[in-house]
Design an enzyme around this catalytic site. Structure first.
Site, PDB file in Angstrom:
ATOM      1  N   SER A  88       0.840  -1.198   0.000  1.00 42.99           N
ATOM      2  CA  SER A  88       0.000   0.000   0.000  1.00 42.99           C
ATOM      3  C   SER A  88       0.871   1.243   0.000  1.00 42.99           C
ATOM      4  O   SER A  88       1.630   1.485   0.949  1.00 42.99           O
ATOM      5  CB  SER A  88      -0.902   0.026   1.234  1.00 42.99           C
ATOM      6  OG  SER A  88      -1.419   1.336   1.386  1.00 42.99           O
ATOM      7  N   HIS A 124      -1.097  -1.229  -4.324  1.00 43.33           N
ATOM      8  CA  HIS A 124      -2.395  -0.873  -3.743  1.00 43.33           C
ATOM      9  C   HIS A 124      -2.449   0.637  -3.502  1.00 43.33           C
ATOM     10  O   HIS A 124      -1.583   1.196  -2.826  1.00 43.33           O
ATOM     11  CB  HIS A 124      -2.550  -1.640  -2.430  1.00 43.33           C
ATOM     12  CG  HIS A 124      -3.859  -1.497  -1.749  1.00 43.33           C
ATOM     13  ND1 HIS A 124      -4.965  -2.258  -2.080  1.00 43.33           N
ATOM     14  CD2 HIS A 124      -4.256  -0.687  -0.737  1.00 43.33           C
ATOM     15  CE1 HIS A 124      -5.978  -1.922  -1.291  1.00 43.33           C
ATOM     16  NE2 HIS A 124      -5.574  -0.971  -0.465  1.00 43.33           N
ATOM     17  N   ASP A 145      -4.591   3.661  -1.886  1.00 41.67           N
ATOM     18  CA  ASP A 145      -5.661   3.974  -0.931  1.00 41.67           C
ATOM     19  C   ASP A 145      -6.184   5.378  -1.207  1.00 41.67           C
ATOM     20  O   ASP A 145      -5.518   6.375  -0.918  1.00 41.67           O
ATOM     21  CB  ASP A 145      -5.126   3.864   0.498  1.00 41.67           C
ATOM     22  CG  ASP A 145      -5.005   2.414   0.915  1.00 41.67           C
ATOM     23  OD1 ASP A 145      -5.999   1.682   0.795  1.00 41.67           O
ATOM     24  OD2 ASP A 145      -3.905   2.012   1.333  1.00 41.67           O
ATOM     25  N   MET A 168      -8.757   8.232  -0.469  1.00 39.70           N
ATOM     26  CA  MET A 168      -9.631   8.672   0.630  1.00 39.70           C
ATOM     27  C   MET A 168     -10.112  10.100   0.388  1.00 39.70           C
ATOM     28  O   MET A 168      -9.356  10.936  -0.104  1.00 39.70           O
ATOM     29  CB  MET A 168      -8.862   8.625   1.950  1.00 39.70           C
ATOM     30  CG  MET A 168      -8.252   7.267   2.238  1.00 39.70           C
ATOM     31  SD  MET A 168      -7.530   7.211   3.872  1.00 39.70           S
ATOM     32  CE  MET A 168      -6.726   5.603   3.842  1.00 39.70           C
ATOM     33  N   HIS A 186      -8.218   1.107  -4.296  1.00 45.50           N
ATOM     34  CA  HIS A 186      -9.186   0.920  -3.204  1.00 45.50           C
ATOM     35  C   HIS A 186      -9.844   2.276  -2.923  1.00 45.50           C
ATOM     36  O   HIS A 186      -9.225   3.165  -2.352  1.00 45.50           O
ATOM     37  CB  HIS A 186      -8.410   0.398  -1.976  1.00 45.50           C
ATOM     38  CG  HIS A 186      -9.222   0.218  -0.750  1.00 45.50           C
ATOM     39  ND1 HIS A 186      -8.651   0.011   0.493  1.00 45.50           N
ATOM     40  CD2 HIS A 186     -10.574   0.205  -0.539  1.00 45.50           C
ATOM     41  CE1 HIS A 186      -9.599  -0.120   1.401  1.00 45.50           C
ATOM     42  NE2 HIS A 186     -10.775   0.013   0.812  1.00 45.50           N
ATOM     43  N   MET A 232     -12.039   4.643  -1.022  1.00 46.01           N
ATOM     44  CA  MET A 232     -12.722   4.918   0.251  1.00 46.01           C
ATOM     45  C   MET A 232     -13.383   6.286   0.105  1.00 46.01           C
ATOM     46  O   MET A 232     -12.934   7.292   0.647  1.00 46.01           O
ATOM     47  CB  MET A 232     -11.716   4.859   1.407  1.00 46.01           C
ATOM     48  CG  MET A 232     -11.320   3.425   1.750  1.00 46.01           C
ATOM     49  SD  MET A 232      -9.789   3.307   2.685  1.00 46.01           S
ATOM     50  CE  MET A 232      -8.615   3.351   1.339  1.00 46.01           C
ATOM     51  N   MET A 251     -11.825  -5.801   5.240  1.00 45.33           N
ATOM     52  CA  MET A 251     -10.962  -4.877   5.987  1.00 45.33           C
ATOM     53  C   MET A 251     -10.626  -5.490   7.348  1.00 45.33           C
ATOM     54  O   MET A 251     -11.516  -5.962   8.071  1.00 45.33           O
ATOM     55  CB  MET A 251     -11.669  -3.534   6.200  1.00 45.33           C
ATOM     56  CG  MET A 251     -11.904  -2.723   4.930  1.00 45.33           C
ATOM     57  SD  MET A 251     -10.406  -2.319   4.012  1.00 45.33           S
ATOM     58  CE  MET A 251      -9.469  -1.365   5.214  1.00 45.33           C
ATOM     59  N   ASP A 302      -6.793  -6.223   4.313  1.00 44.55           N
ATOM     60  CA  ASP A 302      -6.138  -4.905   4.276  1.00 44.55           C
ATOM     61  C   ASP A 302      -6.197  -4.278   5.665  1.00 44.55           C
ATOM     62  O   ASP A 302      -7.287  -4.023   6.185  1.00 44.55           O
ATOM     63  CB  ASP A 302      -6.894  -4.040   3.252  1.00 44.55           C
ATOM     64  CG  ASP A 302      -6.264  -2.671   3.050  1.00 44.55           C
ATOM     65  OD1 ASP A 302      -5.220  -2.381   3.663  1.00 44.55           O
ATOM     66  OD2 ASP A 302      -6.842  -1.895   2.257  1.00 44.55           O
TER      67      ASP A 302
HETATM   68  C1  DX5 Z   1      -6.629   1.595   5.532  1.00 46.62           C
HETATM   69  C2  DX5 Z   1      -6.040   1.337   4.165  1.00 46.62           C
HETATM   70  C3  DX5 Z   1      -4.912   0.351   4.176  1.00 46.62           C
HETATM   71  C4  DX5 Z   1      -3.723   0.804   4.933  1.00 46.62           C
HETATM   72  C5  DX5 Z   1      -2.899  -0.374   5.309  1.00 46.62           C
HETATM   73  O1  DX5 Z   1      -7.638   2.510   5.409  1.00 46.62           O
HETATM   74  O2  DX5 Z   1      -7.026   0.821   3.309  1.00 46.62           O
HETATM   75  O3  DX5 Z   1      -4.547  -0.023   2.859  1.00 46.62           O
HETATM   76  O4  DX5 Z   1      -2.940   1.692   4.226  1.00 46.62           O
HETATM   77  O5  DX5 Z   1      -1.868   0.098   6.062  1.00 46.62           O
HETATM   78  P1  DX5 Z   1      -1.117  -0.761   7.144  1.00 46.62           P
HETATM   79  O6  DX5 Z   1      -0.545  -1.946   6.421  1.00 46.62           O
HETATM   80  O7  DX5 Z   1      -0.087   0.165   7.641  1.00 46.62           O
HETATM   81  O8  DX5 Z   1      -2.125  -1.163   8.176  1.00 46.62           O
HETATM   82 ZN    ZN Z   2      -6.513  -0.182   1.256  1.00 45.10          ZN
END
Ligand code: DX5
Ligand code: ZN
Length: 222
Positions: free
Chosen positions: A7, A32, A34, A36, A65, A67, A136, A174
């Site tokens: 990620s 990956h 993320d 947001m 991903h 969010m 998750m 994740d």
């Molecule tokens: C959380 C994200 C994850 C996160 C994982 O909202 O979707 O992908 O970055 O990070 P670690 O591996 O540090 O928990």
């Molecule tokens: Zn993620």
């Protein structure tokens, strides 16, 4: 085989290209992203421009991903930016079935994510539309959180369901994935591991990816 998806959230944003090269050399197959929006989750990260900028630099599978509160508004921009897989949260979609079809129509592989508290039955009528389910293992929004062990029986139940229904779907996890928790989730039936801190928080990226692969492999053969 277990797929490792580093990620980028935990990477050095001033050196993204170099970070991607390192995890590629280390043996990661996916990357990956993320995404947001400050609404669905209390944090803001990157958008399609970051995905597009890295697309010309990498052949890894781009696993995006979302969010976001209104993911349906952003499927086409992320598809155009070079996403291979687009994951939307069931909790964010009023018309989940339609959004998953929208992803396929845009030329990407659709996946659905469930927060830790969301029951598996929300998948009942959409499994034909997805290539992957993301369970998750933290509440989304931030990297570096602790793994939630209560999700382990949920992973096992979903893996069992895939087997019973003869569905060849990927089961991704994740959040809070380390070599220790990787072993647990793989034993439960996960086959795609997202890891941010455990990879980019470690100066030795090759060693970090290898530790995850090994932890996953031990569980596959035991
Ligand atoms: C959380 C994200 C994850 C996160 C994982 O909202 O979707 O992908 O970055 O990070 P670690 O591996 O540090 O928990
Ligand atoms: Zn993620």
């Amino acid at each position: 085989m277990t797929i490792i998806a580093p990620s980028l959230l935990a990477a050095d944003f001033a050196n993204l290209q170099q970070e991607v090269e390192q995890v590629t050399e280390a043996g990661a197959q996916w990357l990956h992203f993320d995404i947001m929006d400050g609404h669905f989750v209390p944090n803001l990260t990157m958008g399609p421009a970051t995905v597009a900028a890295l697309r010309s630099k990498s052949k890894l599978v781009f696993d995006v991903h979302l969010m976001l509160a209104r993911p349906q508004d952003f499927i086409e921009p992320f598809a155009r930016a070079g996403a291979d897989i687009i994951t939307v949260h069931a909790e964010a979609c009023i018309h989940l079935h339609r959004v998953l079809q929208q992803i396929r129509t845009a030329g990407c592989r659709p996946a659905v994510a469930l927060n830790p508290a969301t029951p598996l039955y929300v998948l009942d009528y959409i499994l034909d539309e997805v290539d992957m389910v993301l369970l998750m293992t933290v509440n989304p929004g931030f990297g570096g959180q602790d793994f939630i062990p209560a999700v382990l029986p949920k992973i096992a139940a979903l893996a069992q369901r895939f087997k019973q229904e003869q569905r060849n779907l990927l089961l991704q996890v994740d959040g809070g994935i380390t070599p220790e928790t990787a072993a647990l989730v793989c034993r439960a039936g996960a086959n795609v591991l997202v890891a941010g801190s455990a990879i980019f928080g470690c100066p030795d990226r090759i060693g970090a990816v290898n530790s995850l692969i090994q932890a996953a492999g031990i569980m596959e053969t035991s």
